[in-house]
Design an enzyme around this catalytic site. Sequence first.
Site, PDB file in Angstrom:
ATOM      1  N   GLY A  15      23.779  59.178  40.796  1.00 26.61           N
ATOM      2  CA  GLY A  15      24.457  60.086  39.877  1.00 26.61           C
ATOM      3  C   GLY A  15      25.255  61.112  40.639  1.00 26.61           C
ATOM      4  N   GLY A  18      22.449  63.002  43.089  1.00 33.64           N
ATOM      5  CA  GLY A  18      21.476  62.314  43.925  1.00 33.64           C
ATOM      6  C   GLY A  18      21.458  60.828  43.675  1.00 33.64           C
ATOM      7  N   VAL A  20      18.552  57.240  43.701  1.00 32.92           N
ATOM      8  CA  VAL A  20      17.157  56.795  43.671  1.00 32.92           C
ATOM      9  C   VAL A  20      17.092  55.432  44.341  1.00 32.92           C
ATOM     10  CG1 VAL A  20      15.147  56.300  42.247  1.00 32.92           C
ATOM     11  CG2 VAL A  20      16.775  58.063  41.524  1.00 32.92           C
ATOM     12  N   LYS A  35      13.768  59.614  45.511  1.00 33.30           N
ATOM     13  CA  LYS A  35      14.962  60.320  45.041  1.00 33.30           C
ATOM     14  C   LYS A  35      15.496  61.191  46.172  1.00 33.30           C
ATOM     15  CE  LYS A  35      16.775  63.023  41.177  1.00 33.30           C
ATOM     16  NZ  LYS A  35      16.473  63.608  39.839  1.00 33.30           N
ATOM     17  N   ASP A 127      16.613  67.478  29.444  1.00 30.20           N
ATOM     18  CA  ASP A 127      17.549  66.355  29.548  1.00 30.20           C
ATOM     19  C   ASP A 127      16.893  65.079  29.015  1.00 30.20           C
ATOM     20  OD1 ASP A 127      20.012  65.215  30.076  1.00 30.20           O
ATOM     21  OD2 ASP A 127      19.560  64.763  32.169  1.00 30.20           O
TER      22      ASP A 127
END
Length: 281
Positions: A15, A18, A20, A35, A127
Amino acid sequence: ECSRRFTPLACFASGGFGSVWRAEHRPLGRPVAIKLLHVTCLSDPVQLERFRAEARLTASLTHPNIVTVLDHEVEEGQPWIAYELVPGRTLRQVMAQRLEWRDAVRAAIQVAGALHFAHGRGILHRDVKPENVLEVEPGQYKLADFGIAKWTEGSGVQTEAGLVLGTPAYLSPEQIRGEPACARSDLYALAVMLHEMIGGQAPFEADSPLELLRLHLDAPIPRVCARDGRLPRALIDTVARGLAKKREDRQHDLSAFAADLERVLVSPRASRPTDTQATAV
């Protein structure tokens, strides 16, 4: 090698801040999800503190419907968080197939339980969306990504006044107005998600993020409709109440929201959800 503790194997998500990775955690001897904060964010003290806060906050939560933090560290200036590896799909991917309304309600109950647990420990997610819910096995889900979560008191994570954080499709009206988020803000996002799971589309859709935010603020609340046209009245009312523009008009908390959904499963012919005390959170 970028770490003494893990070997990265494959990146499966990335994203703006960051990425993963699937990795092998050497001390634990098991596969994990690692992450990492993007290199471009390492010089940003706000992003660094949010990343560290995510590790602290999520590590404090032990719940069957929350992804577990196994380890976190900063090595040579690069912070990382090791989560349990959940090999299944995201709820977004599950939703690409047709979801029967009872399955959607059961998924929402699990997420509501995870959120209520976090709220009880003073943590807001901020979120909630299908991409942040992972399928452990068919019908079993875990809430992930507390990347913009916040302690309700004393977190030490500072944001600019009026700064809107979150995903526009799931933002509550109060967050859009720049007011502090609360437990009922996460509830609103979950109600949006449940509406989308049941009806195949979000309650509000627009061609631009700004128009979408305006709809959350001003547009009438649409009644959720199943693709086959058959829904209990109590479920329709429960979702509509969770989408109320004023936070005080929503269910009292995530436990009350889940209880209304449980009653729909037990007695789908009930005329409406049991009213709960509407006290501001």
